[in-house]
Write a protein that holds these residues in place. Structure first.
Motif, PDB file in Angstrom:
ATOM      1  N   ARG A 271       0.783  -1.360   0.002  1.00 25.59           N
ATOM      2  CA  ARG A 271       0.045   0.094  -0.039  1.00 25.59           C
ATOM      3  C   ARG A 271       1.102   1.434  -0.016  1.00 25.59           C
ATOM      4  O   ARG A 271       0.377   2.466  -0.427  1.00 25.59           O
ATOM      5  N   ILE A 272       2.104   1.246   0.586  1.00 26.66           N
ATOM      6  CA  ILE A 272       2.871   2.369   0.636  1.00 26.66           C
ATOM      7  C   ILE A 272       4.272   1.945   0.421  1.00 26.66           C
ATOM      8  O   ILE A 272       4.858   0.850   0.469  1.00 26.66           O
ATOM      9  N   SER A 273       4.930   2.922  -0.230  1.00 34.43           N
ATOM     10  CA  SER A 273       6.376   2.711  -0.467  1.00 34.43           C
ATOM     11  C   SER A 273       7.246   4.066  -0.186  1.00 34.43           C
ATOM     12  O   SER A 273       8.492   4.152  -0.436  1.00 34.43           O
ATOM     13  N   GLY A 277       3.521   8.426   1.541  1.00 33.22           N
ATOM     14  CA  GLY A 277       2.361   7.706   1.618  1.00 33.22           C
ATOM     15  C   GLY A 277       1.916   7.142   3.210  1.00 33.22           C
ATOM     16  O   GLY A 277       0.680   6.982   3.431  1.00 33.22           O
ATOM     17  N   ALA A 278       3.019   6.935   3.877  1.00 36.06           N
ATOM     18  CA  ALA A 278       2.818   6.676   5.133  1.00 36.06           C
ATOM     19  C   ALA A 278       1.899   7.939   5.927  1.00 36.06           C
ATOM     20  O   ALA A 278       0.895   7.660   6.635  1.00 36.06           O
ATOM     21  N   HIS A 280       0.045   9.829   4.524  1.00 36.50           N
ATOM     22  CA  HIS A 280      -1.401   9.894   3.665  1.00 36.50           C
ATOM     23  C   HIS A 280      -2.174   9.358   4.715  1.00 36.50           C
ATOM     24  O   HIS A 280      -3.228   9.467   4.752  1.00 36.50           O
ATOM     25  N   TYR A 281      -1.738   7.891   4.961  1.00 32.73           N
ATOM     26  CA  TYR A 281      -2.834   7.055   5.711  1.00 32.73           C
ATOM     27  C   TYR A 281      -2.700   7.276   7.057  1.00 32.73           C
ATOM     28  O   TYR A 281      -3.767   6.852   7.687  1.00 32.73           O
ATOM     29  N   GLN A 323       5.954   4.961  10.159  1.00 35.71           N
ATOM     30  CA  GLN A 323       4.973   4.428  10.745  1.00 35.71           C
ATOM     31  C   GLN A 323       4.765   4.152  11.985  1.00 35.71           C
ATOM     32  O   GLN A 323       3.673   4.391  12.682  1.00 35.71           O
TER      33      GLN A 323
END
Length: 407
Positions: A271-273, A277-278, A280-281, A323
């Motif tokens: 889901r994340i790279s 991305g982290a 965003h979640y 994360q």
């Protein structure tokens, strides 16, 4: 009213406390999964000649009947095997340092013991043993792995629980119940078996995913969840990332299934790279998940991934640390590391080849220094330890990764 420094500090502290309390109202008190770092454990690697009933290169090769090689491989990362007493010769070329390219077998008790010793040394509290459909040819080897895991957990003071992966399990509704009743429930007598709220922990992974090999109707899934709860279990759901809105990777109409679980652990691999991305979640998924779990008396255990090493996602630990930082800010009830030994997807935290000297020549595998930053083979274990300490309030909350890539 004049805004003094004392008033400002008091107001800021109150606001911070209110924000934290919004997400920190755990449904359950600390136990073996609430307040703990859990690691997913495949335990599914075998080698020809190791004595395993499956009698082949289980999960190392595409064709298990032949040794792994550059043209017959099922992995994307190469493990560091220096701590294992037994290893097995592959058909890869020698390592960059000239040594033979050999791999471990999960069927060797010393391998499992070594993995659990690493967990003990690096703050991995609880271990989720992945159990796929055991009714076919893999069953005897999976049964044996549960025995080996119990022994290692008891020896190294770790907790463990059974995590059923329902992927591709056509007759899951009846066979999973039968497997628990006839085999796996016996493990709850172990002092190392994980308990939460006084109940043995079981996880079911795969309900509600919008994938062809996970096409059980919602009423079937709900029946299985409620059956395990009726057996006195605390039941965790390994659910789609977008379980709450019921879209993207989730089938619509499964919210009642998700809300039936005692704890939810949404999947994150793929889901994340990157850090964006982290974030965003954190802003659009994690906080909303936690609020809904709070409203329904459910514990929340999101995934933390180190990132796909072969795809260059790790950023020498910065992705994983972000994360840990974000989920600690959310106030989640537990953390699930995806995964401990997942060399097939490159998301492992277990000891991994540091440099090209420890990778087979011509294999194309990336080592931990793939982005130019030297990292010790145990770096992601140490990073997990530090992230867990921050999550538990044993270390300060910080967005700056404190773990040195090399010792």
């Amino acid at each position: 009213m004049k805004l003094t420094r004392r008033t400002l500090l008091a107001t800021t502290a109150a606001a911070a406390l209110a924000a934290k309390s919004q997400f920190a109202s755990a449904a359950s008190p600390p136990g073996d999964v609430v307040g703990k770092v859990t690691v997913g454990y495949q335990g599914w690697f075998a080698c020809a000649g190791d004595g395993a009933p499956i009698n082949g290169w289980w999960h190392w090769s595409s064709n298990w009947g032949q040794p792994p090689s550059p043209t017959n491989t099922a992995i994307v990362s190469w493990p560091d095997v220096r701590d294992f007493t037994s290893t097995y010769q592959t058909a890869y070329g020698n390592l960059g340092n000239g040594q033979a390219a050999r791999l471990f077998s999960s069927y060797d008790q010393q391998t499992v013991n070594t993995h659990f010793e690493w967990m003990q040394q690096n703050g991995c509290d609880t271990v989720a043993l992945q159990r796929f459909n055991p009714t076919g040819g893999e069953g005897p080897t999976r049964d044996a792995m549960a025995v080996k895991m119990r022994q290692a957990a008891e020896q190294y003071g770790r907790k463990f629980y059974i995590m059923y992966d329902a992927t591709g399990w056509t007759s899951m509704q009846s066979e999973m119940k039968a497997d628990w009743t006839s085999k796996m429930s016996a493990y709850t007598s172990s002092p190392a078996y994980a308990r939460q709220n006084g109940k043995p922990v079981v996880c079911i992974w795969g309900f509600g995913f919008d994938e062809a090999n996970k096409a059980w109707p919602a009423d079937v899934c709900l029946d299985v969840v409620n059956w395990f709860k009726g057996q006195g279990c605390y039941v965790i759901g390994g659910v789609p990332t977008h379980w709450l809105p019921g879209n993207e990777d989730s089938r619509p109409g499964y919210l009642d299934v998700y809300h039936a679980f005692n704890m939810l652990s949404p999947w994150m691999v793929g889901r994340i790279s990157d850090i964006a991305g982290a974030d965003h979640y954190y802003n659009n998924v994690n906080q909303q998940d936690q609020a809904d779990c709070n409203a329904h008396g459910i514990d929340y255990q999101p995934c933390v991934i180190p990132g796909d090493l072969q795809s260059g996602h790790r950023r020498h630990g910065d992705l994983m640390w972000r994360q840990f930082y974000n989920l600690t800010r959310v106030g989640v009830q537990g953390l699930y590391i995806s995964m401990f030994d997942e060399f097939n997807e490159g998301n492992q935290i277990a000891k991994t080849a540091e440099t090209s000297a420890w990778v087979p020549n011509g294999s194309g595998f990336r080592a931990l220094d793939e982005d130019g930053t030297a990292c010790s083979s145990d770096y992601y274990l140490r990073l997990t330890n530090d992230g867990g300490r921050m999550f538990k309030g044993q270390a300060p909350l910080t967005s700056v990764r404190p773990t040195a890539p090399t010792v």
